[in-house]
Write a protein that holds these residues in place. Structure first.
Motif, PDB file in Angstrom:
ATOM      1  N   LEU A  43       0.828  -1.212   0.000  1.00  0.00           N
ATOM      2  CA  LEU A  43       0.000   0.000   0.000  1.00  0.00           C
ATOM      3  C   LEU A  43       0.859   1.258   0.000  1.00  0.00           C
ATOM      4  N   LEU A  44       1.935   1.221   0.755  1.00  0.00           N
ATOM      5  CA  LEU A  44       2.841   2.368   0.795  1.00  0.00           C
ATOM      6  C   LEU A  44       3.629   2.492  -0.505  1.00  0.00           C
ATOM      7  N   PHE A  45       3.899   1.372  -1.142  1.00  0.00           N
ATOM      8  CA  PHE A  45       4.600   1.388  -2.431  1.00  0.00           C
ATOM      9  C   PHE A  45       3.724   2.058  -3.486  1.00  0.00           C
ATOM     10  N   ILE A  46       2.418   1.801  -3.421  1.00  0.00           N
ATOM     11  CA  ILE A  46       1.468   2.405  -4.351  1.00  0.00           C
ATOM     12  C   ILE A  46       1.320   3.898  -4.073  1.00  0.00           C
ATOM     13  N   LYS A  47       1.198   4.241  -2.783  1.00  0.00           N
ATOM     14  CA  LYS A  47       1.072   5.649  -2.382  1.00  0.00           C
ATOM     15  C   LYS A  47       1.753   5.821  -1.036  1.00  0.00           C
ATOM     16  N   ASP A  48       2.903   6.409  -1.061  1.00  0.00           N
ATOM     17  CA  ASP A  48       3.688   6.630   0.153  1.00  0.00           C
ATOM     18  C   ASP A  48       3.097   7.788   0.953  1.00  0.00           C
ATOM     19  N   GLY A  49       3.333   7.792   2.258  1.00  0.00           N
ATOM     20  CA  GLY A  49       2.878   8.888   3.096  1.00  0.00           C
ATOM     21  C   GLY A  49       1.417   8.800   3.493  1.00  0.00           C
ATOM     22  N   ARG A  50       0.942   7.600   3.754  1.00  0.00           N
ATOM     23  CA  ARG A  50      -0.444   7.406   4.191  1.00  0.00           C
ATOM     24  C   ARG A  50      -0.527   7.553   5.708  1.00  0.00           C
ATOM     25  N   THR A  51      -1.719   7.894   6.186  1.00  0.00           N
ATOM     26  CA  THR A  51      -1.929   7.935   7.632  1.00  0.00           C
ATOM     27  C   THR A  51      -2.169   6.517   8.138  1.00  0.00           C
ATOM     28  N   GLN A  52      -1.950   6.319   9.433  1.00  0.00           N
ATOM     29  CA  GLN A  52      -2.196   5.015  10.027  1.00  0.00           C
ATOM     30  C   GLN A  52      -3.680   4.665   9.930  1.00  0.00           C
ATOM     31  N   LYS A  53      -4.536   5.659  10.095  1.00  0.00           N
ATOM     32  CA  LYS A  53      -5.981   5.433   9.991  1.00  0.00           C
ATOM     33  C   LYS A  53      -6.340   4.936   8.594  1.00  0.00           C
ATOM     34  N   GLU A  54      -5.772   5.581   7.585  1.00  0.00           N
ATOM     35  CA  GLU A  54      -6.031   5.193   6.199  1.00  0.00           C
ATOM     36  C   GLU A  54      -5.558   3.762   5.941  1.00  0.00           C
ATOM     37  N   LEU A  55      -4.374   3.425   6.422  1.00  0.00           N
ATOM     38  CA  LEU A  55      -3.854   2.059   6.251  1.00  0.00           C
ATOM     39  C   LEU A  55      -4.755   1.033   6.929  1.00  0.00           C
ATOM     40  N   ILE A  79      10.026   0.960   7.267  1.00  0.00           N
ATOM     41  CA  ILE A  79       9.205   2.170   7.208  1.00  0.00           C
ATOM     42  C   ILE A  79       9.683   3.172   8.250  1.00  0.00           C
ATOM     43  N   ARG A  80       9.184   4.403   8.104  1.00  0.00           N
ATOM     44  CA  ARG A  80       9.419   5.430   9.122  1.00  0.00           C
ATOM     45  C   ARG A  80       8.119   6.220   9.269  1.00  0.00           C
ATOM     46  N   ARG A  81       7.908   6.768  10.455  1.00  0.00           N
ATOM     47  CA  ARG A  81       6.732   7.601  10.710  1.00  0.00           C
ATOM     48  C   ARG A  81       7.184   9.039  10.906  1.00  0.00           C
ATOM     49  N   GLU A  82       6.409   9.952  10.358  1.00  0.00           N
ATOM     50  CA  GLU A  82       6.685  11.380  10.532  1.00  0.00           C
ATOM     51  C   GLU A  82       5.378  12.084  10.857  1.00  0.00           C
ATOM     52  N   ARG A  83       5.465  13.096  11.715  1.00  0.00           N
ATOM     53  CA  ARG A  83       4.283  13.901  12.015  1.00  0.00           C
ATOM     54  C   ARG A  83       3.837  14.651  10.769  1.00  0.00           C
ATOM     55  N   SER A  84       2.546  14.733  10.584  1.00  0.00           N
ATOM     56  CA  SER A  84       1.988  15.483   9.471  1.00  0.00           C
ATOM     57  C   SER A  84       2.249  16.976   9.678  1.00  0.00           C
ATOM     58  N   LYS A  85       2.617  17.654   8.619  1.00  0.00           N
ATOM     59  CA  LYS A  85       2.818  19.102   8.704  1.00  0.00           C
ATOM     60  C   LYS A  85       1.478  19.818   8.855  1.00  0.00           C
ATOM     61  N   ASP A  86       0.408  19.194   8.342  1.00  0.00           N
ATOM     62  CA  ASP A  86      -0.928  19.797   8.399  1.00  0.00           C
ATOM     63  C   ASP A  86      -1.629  19.567   9.730  1.00  0.00           C
ATOM     64  N   ASP A  87      -1.382  18.397  10.337  1.00  0.00           N
ATOM     65  CA  ASP A  87      -2.060  18.040  11.586  1.00  0.00           C
ATOM     66  C   ASP A  87      -1.044  17.342  12.487  1.00  0.00           C
ATOM     67  N   LYS A  88      -0.548  18.044  13.478  1.00  0.00           N
ATOM     68  CA  LYS A  88       0.527  17.525  14.339  1.00  0.00           C
ATOM     69  C   LYS A  88       0.106  16.289  15.142  1.00  0.00           C
ATOM     70  N   ARG A  89      -1.205  16.011  15.212  1.00  0.00           N
ATOM     71  CA  ARG A  89      -1.670  14.810  15.938  1.00  0.00           C
ATOM     72  C   ARG A  89      -1.563  13.561  15.074  1.00  0.00           C
ATOM     73  N   THR A  90      -1.382  13.743  13.786  1.00  0.00           N
ATOM     74  CA  THR A  90      -1.394  12.640  12.830  1.00  0.00           C
ATOM     75  C   THR A  90       0.017  12.281  12.384  1.00  0.00           C
ATOM     76  N   PHE A  91       0.275  10.976  12.288  1.00  0.00           N
ATOM     77  CA  PHE A  91       1.544  10.500  11.762  1.00  0.00           C
ATOM     78  C   PHE A  91       1.328   9.964  10.356  1.00  0.00           C
ATOM     79  N   LEU A  92       2.261  10.248   9.474  1.00  0.00           N
ATOM     80  CA  LEU A  92       2.264   9.690   8.130  1.00  0.00           C
ATOM     81  C   LEU A  92       3.325   8.596   8.081  1.00  0.00           C
ATOM     82  N   VAL A  93       3.026   7.545   7.347  1.00  0.00           N
ATOM     83  CA  VAL A  93       3.922   6.393   7.261  1.00  0.00           C
ATOM     84  C   VAL A  93       4.562   6.381   5.874  1.00  0.00           C
TER      85      VAL A  93
END
Length: 153
Positions: A43-55, A79-93
């Motif tokens: 899923l990340l290979f298809i679209k990188d930078g997804r939220t954990q909720k989306e995954l 993988i690595r997780r980074e905080r979203s620049k738009d929403d600091k409560r959300t992590f992108l994978v």
């Protein structure tokens, strides 16, 4: 007629069992990842930078199960997780280079496996087989919809 139906169904389940056994043997040779981890990488290979909720939604698993999967993949540096620049409560994978290579190899392995499983069939037989499976699948989906409508209607 019932005897013939039974033979067809038993053969169908035997083919599934044999192909799953072969697939498991092949995948164990190539990696120590579990199927859920592979799916997450794909899923990340298809679209990188997804939220954990989306995954979790796409994989149709609980958030806690996804957290375990993500922790394992992080531990293997896939993988690595980074905080979203738009929403600091959300992590992108995101995939790491190692994770991206693993996902690429998995795609290649799957293509080889599918080719091997369907090797006995001609192109025309593959088309027929796919059509038959889709016909059966559509029938069961319709049956499920009707059952749900009866329960909730």
């Amino acid at each position: 007629m019932e005897d013939k139906n039974e033979q067809i169904i038993l053969s169908f389940f035997e083919v599934i069992k044999l192909s799953q056994r072969f697939a498991m043997q092949k995948s164990k040779k190539n990696s120590n990842l579990m199927i859920g981890q592979y799916r997450c990488l794909q899923l990340l290979f298809i679209k990188d930078g997804r939220t954990q909720k989306e995954l979790a939604e796409i994989l149709n698993i609980r958030a806690t199960s996804l957290s375990e999967t993500i922790a394992r993949l992080e531990g293997q540096e896939m993988i690595r997780r980074e905080r979203s620049k738009d929403d600091k409560r959300t992590f992108l994978v995101y995939l790491t280079d190692k994770g991206r290579e693993c996902a690429k190899q998995n795609l290649k392995d799957r293509e080889e496996l599918y080719s091997y499983i369907l090797h006995p069939l001609s192109e025309e037989e593959k088309e027929q087989f796919g059509s038959i499976l889709n016909k059966i699948k559509k029938y069961y989906i319709e049956q499920e919809k009707e059952e749900n409508a009866k329960k909730h209607g």
